[in-house]
Structure formats: structure tokens, C-alpha cells
Design a protein around this motif. Structure first.
Motif, PDB file in Angstrom:
ATOM      1  N   LEU A 168     -77.700 -29.271  61.553  1.00 17.66           N
ATOM      2  CA  LEU A 168     -76.672 -29.815  62.430  1.00 17.66           C
ATOM      3  C   LEU A 168     -76.382 -28.774  63.499  1.00 17.66           C
ATOM      4  CD1 LEU A 168     -74.006 -31.382  60.015  1.00 17.66           C
ATOM      5  CD2 LEU A 168     -75.416 -32.628  61.659  1.00 17.66           C
ATOM      6  N   ARG A 169     -75.925 -29.238  64.658  1.00 15.98           N
ATOM      7  CA  ARG A 169     -75.467 -28.325  65.691  1.00 15.98           C
ATOM      8  C   ARG A 169     -74.039 -28.685  66.067  1.00 15.98           C
ATOM      9  NH1 ARG A 169     -77.411 -26.731  71.829  1.00 15.98           N
ATOM     10  NH2 ARG A 169     -76.489 -28.748  72.360  1.00 15.98           N
ATOM     11  N   LEU A 170     -73.156 -27.746  65.878  1.00 14.65           N
ATOM     12  CA  LEU A 170     -71.767 -27.903  66.261  1.00 14.65           C
ATOM     13  C   LEU A 170     -71.557 -27.384  67.675  1.00 14.65           C
ATOM     14  CD1 LEU A 170     -69.956 -26.688  63.015  1.00 14.65           C
ATOM     15  CD2 LEU A 170     -70.898 -28.947  63.542  1.00 14.65           C
ATOM     16  N   SER A 171     -70.665 -28.049  68.387  1.00 12.29           N
ATOM     17  CA  SER A 171     -70.296 -27.618  69.733  1.00 12.29           C
ATOM     18  C   SER A 171     -68.790 -27.411  69.792  1.00 12.29           C
ATOM     19  CB  SER A 171     -70.695 -28.667  70.770  1.00 12.29           C
ATOM     20  OG  SER A 171     -72.088 -28.883  70.771  1.00 12.29           O
ATOM     21  N   THR A 215     -69.136 -23.358  76.581  1.00 10.04           N
ATOM     22  CA  THR A 215     -69.243 -24.095  75.322  1.00 10.04           C
ATOM     23  C   THR A 215     -69.890 -23.214  74.274  1.00 10.04           C
ATOM     24  OG1 THR A 215     -69.379 -26.225  76.466  1.00 10.04           O
ATOM     25  CG2 THR A 215     -70.181 -26.142  74.196  1.00 10.04           C
ATOM     26  N   LEU A 216     -69.296 -23.200  73.122  1.00 13.26           N
ATOM     27  CA  LEU A 216     -69.773 -22.424  71.981  1.00 13.26           C
ATOM     28  C   LEU A 216     -70.554 -23.347  71.064  1.00 13.26           C
ATOM     29  CD1 LEU A 216     -69.476 -19.607  70.529  1.00 13.26           C
ATOM     30  CD2 LEU A 216     -67.560 -20.649  69.297  1.00 13.26           C
ATOM     31  N   TYR A 217     -71.633 -22.837  70.508  1.00 15.16           N
ATOM     32  CA  TYR A 217     -72.480 -23.638  69.628  1.00 15.16           C
ATOM     33  C   TYR A 217     -72.680 -22.931  68.288  1.00 15.16           C
ATOM     34  CZ  TYR A 217     -73.716 -25.949  74.015  1.00 15.16           C
ATOM     35  OH  TYR A 217     -73.672 -26.610  75.215  1.00 15.16           O
ATOM     36  N   LEU A 218     -72.957 -23.727  67.279  1.00 14.45           N
ATOM     37  CA  LEU A 218     -73.387 -23.197  65.993  1.00 14.45           C
ATOM     38  C   LEU A 218     -74.534 -24.070  65.509  1.00 14.45           C
ATOM     39  CD1 LEU A 218     -72.812 -21.013  63.835  1.00 14.45           C
ATOM     40  CD2 LEU A 218     -71.513 -22.772  62.588  1.00 14.45           C
TER      41      LEU A 218
END
Length: 127
Positions: A18-21, A79-82
Motif C-alpha cells: 500500500l502507499r499512504l499519502s 505531500t508525504l508518502y509511505l
């Protein structure tokens, strides 16, 4: 004033990704240190990953996610991503992004406690 809005959570099977934003708005000078935390039911909040921006980037990860999660930041979009790969059921939690103007030393310390938080996005990993 800083606002953070997470997205990208969901349900996935073990081994998936998954990619969180986290869209960050407000005073950019208040967000040099950005990070992701998570909290599972009945457990304490856990710092997952952090990124410090001041021209370049420095990143820090919890041992539990090293090699599986990648934190990044798009400065143009603020924007920060994980990126989360090889997910396990133990990764199931509510994930929150956070940010403040801390310097590198505080940003990398276990005691970092930012005042600005998003509302959270749920990640559920099934076995």
C-alpha cells in the motif's frame, strides 16, 4: 497553522503493498520534520518513519519496518508518502502523519512529539 490529510489506507493480504499519502498545507517553514506513526488497538503509538528536509533529505525508520517501508516527500506538492511493501498482519493499525519545525537532532530522536497531526487512515492486513 499546518493541516495534514492522509489517504491511501485500505485492506490488503499479507505480502501485499500500500502507499499512504499525506497532503500538507499551511506554513512550509513549520514542516521540516515529517513522519508517520501508527497505533493498533490496545497498543501504544509507534513511530514508523521520519524524514527531515532542509534542501536534502534524511530518513529514519523503526526497526520493525526497515527494508519494507519507504518514506518520501514531494516538495513541489508538499505531500508525504509511505510506501509499504511485504505487509504483515502486525502492520495493521491506524496510520497518522505528523509534522513540525524540529531540527535534525529532535526529528531523529525517540522523543519527537509533533503538534500537527492528520486524522489517520486505517491499514488492515489479513493473513
Amino acid at each position: 497553522q499546518v493541516q495534514l490529510v492522509e489517504s491511501g489506507g485500505g485492506s490488503v493480504q499479507a505480502g501485499g503493498s500500500l502507499r499512504l499519502s499525506c497532503a500538507i498545507s499551511g506554513d512550509r517553514y513549520s514542516t521540516y520534520c515529517m513522519g508517520w506513526f501508527r497505533q493498533a488497538p490496545g497498543k501504544e503509538r509507534e513511530g514508523v518513519a521520519r524524514i527531515y528536509y532542509y534542501g536534502g533529505y534524511s530518513t529514519f525508520y523503526a526497526d520493525s519496518v526497515k527494508g519494507r517501508f519507504t518514506i518520501s516527500h514531494d516538495n513541489a506538492k508538499n505531500t508525504l508518502y509511505l510506501q509499504m511493501d511485504s505487509l504483515t498482519p502486525e502492520d495493521t493499525a491506524m496510520y497518522y502523519c505528523a509534522a513540525d519545525s524540529s531540527g535534525l537532532r529532535r526529528c531523529s530522536s525517540a522523543s519527537w512529539s509533533p503538534p500537527n497531526w492528520g486524522q489517520g487512515t486505517q491499514v488492515t492486513v489479513s493473513s
